[in-house]
Scaffold this active site. Structure first.
Site, PDB file in Angstrom:
ATOM      1  N   GLU A 111      43.282  41.228  42.498  1.00 15.59           N
ATOM      2  CA  GLU A 111      43.390  42.213  43.583  1.00 15.59           C
ATOM      3  C   GLU A 111      44.853  42.415  43.980  1.00 15.59           C
ATOM      4  O   GLU A 111      45.276  43.547  44.255  1.00 15.59           O
ATOM      5  CB  GLU A 111      42.538  41.761  44.773  1.00 15.59           C
ATOM      6  N   GLU A 131      33.949  36.673  41.738  1.00 11.80           N
ATOM      7  CA  GLU A 131      33.372  36.295  43.029  1.00 11.80           C
ATOM      8  C   GLU A 131      31.851  36.140  43.007  1.00 11.80           C
ATOM      9  O   GLU A 131      31.295  35.245  43.658  1.00 11.80           O
ATOM     10  CB  GLU A 131      33.775  37.314  44.112  1.00 11.80           C
TER      11      GLU A 131
END
Length: 257
Positions: A111, A131
């Site tokens: 990210e 995740e």
């Protein structure tokens, strides 16, 4: 000691993440990165930035152990929003940032790399958003930035499976500008930065101001919703199980609740 080192060479700033063993993105590290950006922005001579990680990884993700210290859904939403704010600042930064990625850019690490303006990756680097394998979801705008680079179908695949891709795939899918061997990632990033730094700062600044207009208002709405969902997910039993399993280095036993 700061977890982000700043060095300058001519008109180029080098930012190095130093948080062994995996360069996990703790709250302190993100604060240090924000401070270093303040210093760079105050230096009129800087025309380009290279961001890299020290050691084996660019960044293997957010600091999962830090998650266990949070209590309420609102705490997790706030954590997500703070990370998003910093990464939005990076994406809107008036000086171009080149991420030099080796080893791994996973979860929050990817990210962060996606918030940078350009990415150089090694062939053996692993890039992904794992995740869901922990029973949680991306929280630093991963669900919104990844489709912008690889398209929605590949974004669904990467996020829903949690499986990382290699440097060659990242390049072919549009996630990376250049793919290179393990020993030349910093050199390639500096070459790109030098080409940029040879231009007039006036023109660089205007381009950095104009390109973000290509983003729609839906992006802003999307990251707000992501932060809200990130907080909500952490209230689930599966999130607690997934994070604990990660810490204990075992396979999680999800109950879908």
């Amino acid at each position: 000691m700061s977890t982000v080192k700043l060095e300058t060479t001519g008109n180029i700033a080098m930012l190095t993440i130093i948080s062994p063993p995996a360069n996990a993105l703790s709250s302190n590290l993100l604060q240090d990165l924000d401070k270093r950006l303040d210093e760079i922005e105050a230096d009129d001579a800087i025309k380009a930035i290279v961001l890299k990680g020290e050691g084996k990884f660019f960044s293997a993700g957010a600091d999962i152990k830090e998650f266990t210290s949070l209590q309420k859904s609102s705490d997790y939403q706030s954590l997500s929003e703070k990370g998003q704010q910093l990464f939005n600042r990076i994406e809107a930064f008036p000086i171009p940032i080149v991420a030099a990625i080796h080893g791994a850019a996973l979860g929050g690490g990817l990210e962060l790399a996606m918030a940078c303006h350009m990415r150089i990756v090694t062939e053996n680097a692993k890039l992904g958003l794992p995740e869901l394998t922990l029973g949680i979801i991306p929280g630093f705008a991963g669900t919104q930035r990844l489709p912008h680079y690889v398209g929605t179908a590949k974004a669904y695949e990467m996020i829903l499976t949690g499986e990382p891709i290699g440097g060659r795939e990242a390049y072919s899918w549009g996630l990376a500008n250049i793919v290179c061997d393990e020993d030349s990632v910093e050199e390639e990033a500096m070459k790109l930065a030098e080409k940029i730094a040879a231009k007039s700062k006036l023109t660089i600044k205007e381009v950095m101001h104009l390109v973000p207009y290509a983003k729609t208002e839906q992006f802003t709405k999307g990251i707000e919703k992501e932060a809200e969902s990130f907080g909500a997910i952490f209230g689930s039993d599966d999130a607690k199980e997934g994070v604990q399993a990660f810490i204990e280095k075992r396979k999680p036993n999800f109950q879908d609740k």
